[in-house]
Design a protein around this motif. Structure first.
Motif, mmCIF file in Angstrom:
data_model
loop_
_atom_site.group_PDB
_atom_site.id
_atom_site.type_symbol
_atom_site.label_atom_id
_atom_site.label_comp_id
_atom_site.label_asym_id
_atom_site.label_seq_id
_atom_site.Cartn_x
_atom_site.Cartn_y
_atom_site.Cartn_z
ATOM 1 N N VAL A 17 42.661 16.361 50.498
ATOM 2 C CA VAL A 17 41.430 16.993 51.359
ATOM 3 C C VAL A 17 40.640 17.794 50.673
ATOM 4 O O VAL A 17 40.721 18.374 49.773
ATOM 5 C CB VAL A 17 42.141 17.546 52.657
ATOM 6 C CG1 VAL A 17 42.946 16.915 53.571
ATOM 7 C CG2 VAL A 17 42.972 18.681 52.274
ATOM 8 N N ASP A 36 43.632 17.509 62.415
ATOM 9 C CA ASP A 36 44.771 18.473 62.165
ATOM 10 C C ASP A 36 45.886 18.251 63.154
ATOM 11 O O ASP A 36 46.731 19.154 63.504
ATOM 12 C CB ASP A 36 44.082 19.928 62.433
ATOM 13 C CG ASP A 36 43.392 19.869 64.070
ATOM 14 O OD1 ASP A 36 43.756 19.014 64.556
ATOM 15 O OD2 ASP A 36 42.964 20.985 64.357
ATOM 16 N N HIS A 73 37.420 16.233 60.773
ATOM 17 C CA HIS A 73 38.571 17.099 60.479
ATOM 18 C C HIS A 73 39.538 16.871 61.349
ATOM 19 O O HIS A 73 39.670 16.574 62.665
ATOM 20 C CB HIS A 73 38.040 18.588 61.231
ATOM 21 C CG HIS A 73 38.893 19.634 61.144
ATOM 22 N ND1 HIS A 73 38.906 20.556 60.156
ATOM 23 C CD2 HIS A 73 39.987 19.959 62.028
ATOM 24 C CE1 HIS A 73 39.596 21.597 60.215
ATOM 25 N NE2 HIS A 73 40.519 21.138 61.480
ATOM 26 N N LEU A 105 49.438 19.790 52.893
ATOM 27 C CA LEU A 105 48.220 19.236 53.434
ATOM 28 C C LEU A 105 47.258 19.169 52.236
ATOM 29 O O LEU A 105 46.522 18.091 52.114
ATOM 30 C CB LEU A 105 47.655 20.034 54.276
ATOM 31 C CG LEU A 105 48.339 19.928 55.797
ATOM 32 C CD1 LEU A 105 47.760 21.108 56.960
ATOM 33 C CD2 LEU A 105 48.136 18.675 56.416
ATOM 34 N N VAL A 148 46.502 12.975 58.733
ATOM 35 C CA VAL A 148 45.539 13.475 57.623
ATOM 36 C C VAL A 148 45.654 12.480 56.159
ATOM 37 O O VAL A 148 44.564 12.091 55.884
ATOM 38 C CB VAL A 148 45.748 14.842 57.008
ATOM 39 C CG1 VAL A 148 45.276 15.116 55.619
ATOM 40 C CG2 VAL A 148 45.821 15.916 58.099
ATOM 41 N N ARG A 154 38.540 15.622 64.710
ATOM 42 C CA ARG A 154 39.763 14.863 64.918
ATOM 43 C C ARG A 154 39.487 13.173 65.255
ATOM 44 O O ARG A 154 40.388 12.442 64.984
ATOM 45 C CB ARG A 154 40.389 15.106 66.334
ATOM 46 C CG ARG A 154 41.191 16.390 65.909
ATOM 47 C CD ARG A 154 42.140 16.660 67.107
ATOM 48 N NE ARG A 154 43.125 17.927 66.907
ATOM 49 C CZ ARG A 154 43.857 18.589 67.968
ATOM 50 N NH1 ARG A 154 43.974 17.855 69.140
ATOM 51 N NH2 ARG A 154 44.683 19.464 67.408
ATOM 52 N N THR A 171 41.022 19.690 56.945
ATOM 53 C CA THR A 171 42.279 19.848 57.836
ATOM 54 C C THR A 171 42.502 21.171 57.920
ATOM 55 O O THR A 171 41.901 22.184 57.196
ATOM 56 C CB THR A 171 43.514 19.090 57.332
ATOM 57 O OG1 THR A 171 44.674 19.169 58.184
ATOM 58 C CG2 THR A 171 43.946 19.662 55.940
#
Length: 216
Positions: free
Chosen positions: A123, A85, A83, A118, A91, A69, A106
């Motif tokens: 990603v 989420d 990462h 997503l 994102v 994060r 993610t």
């Protein structure tokens, strides 16, 4: 390597020096693709301090160091990626900031259409499994069904979170996920970490991807 690979996740709280030693033991056990530095309750300063200790160990082991994060800590510590989420917009921002040089992953979604949205951000992987849930001996059924669905239909690599024993890899590897995540199975088992990683890799070695699979 045309078979699933290990994606390790640190405990949510740890001493950085002790964790570095445990990671060195893990790398002695064989192939590891990624290590996520998972500190959900920590601030940027604390995460960055831990990352400065752990990122070199992870990279020396031949794995990608991923920060959970915190994009600032990821950028400042020399980590390989982040990462994110928290939201679709977060994102997108991470992809804009980190690509093409670093990894953005993610996950955390319960809905299939959200996972597809997503993935459309570009990603590098989709993570199936809830990091904040207590782990059981077996992987959660939702994790298994989502990973199997994704692996069959989409080219974006996916990660599936296993349960808290090495034996759980047998059920997770059947999903054909590109990466299999282990957390409590390593750090909470009380067993020799290098031996557990070696055992995990033997299981993964026995499950190569089909030649026509979309293994990213």
């Amino acid at each position: 390597m045309n078979r699933p690979r290990l994606f390790l996740i640190t405990p949510p709280e740890f001493d950085a020096g002790e964790m570095a030693a445990k990671l060195e033991q893990a790398f002695a056990g064989g192939d590891i693709a990624c290590v996520m530095i998972y500190m959900p309750g920590a601030g940027t300063k604390e995460i960055q301090a831990a990352a400065q200790v752990l990122v070199p160990v992870i990279q020396q082991g031949g794995a990608a160091a991923i920060i959970y994060r915190d994009t600032q800590a990821a950028g400042r510590s020399g980590a390989d990626g982040v990462h994110v989420d928290t939201s679709l917009e977060d994102v997108k921002l991470a992809v804009e900031s980190f690509h093409p040089d670093r990894i953005v992953g993610t996950g955390g979604t319960k809905l299939r259409h959200e996972a597809m949205e997503l993935a459309e951000t570009g990603v590098d992987y989709i993570f199936f499994g809830k990091l904040d849930l207590a782990e059981k001996e077996n992987a959660h059924a939702k994790t298994l069904s989502s990973a199997a669905w994704w692996a069959e239909l989409f080219s974006t690599p996916c990660v599936a979170l296993a349960g808290n024993t090495i034996e759980t890899l047998e059920e997770v590897v059947a999903t054909a996920a590109d990466f299999i995540a282990l957390k409590d199975a390593l750090w909470q088992s009380g067993g020799d970490i290098a031996s557990l990683v070696s055992q995990a890799n033997r299981i993964l070695d026995a499950h190569p991807f089909p030649e026509d699979s979309q293994d990213g």
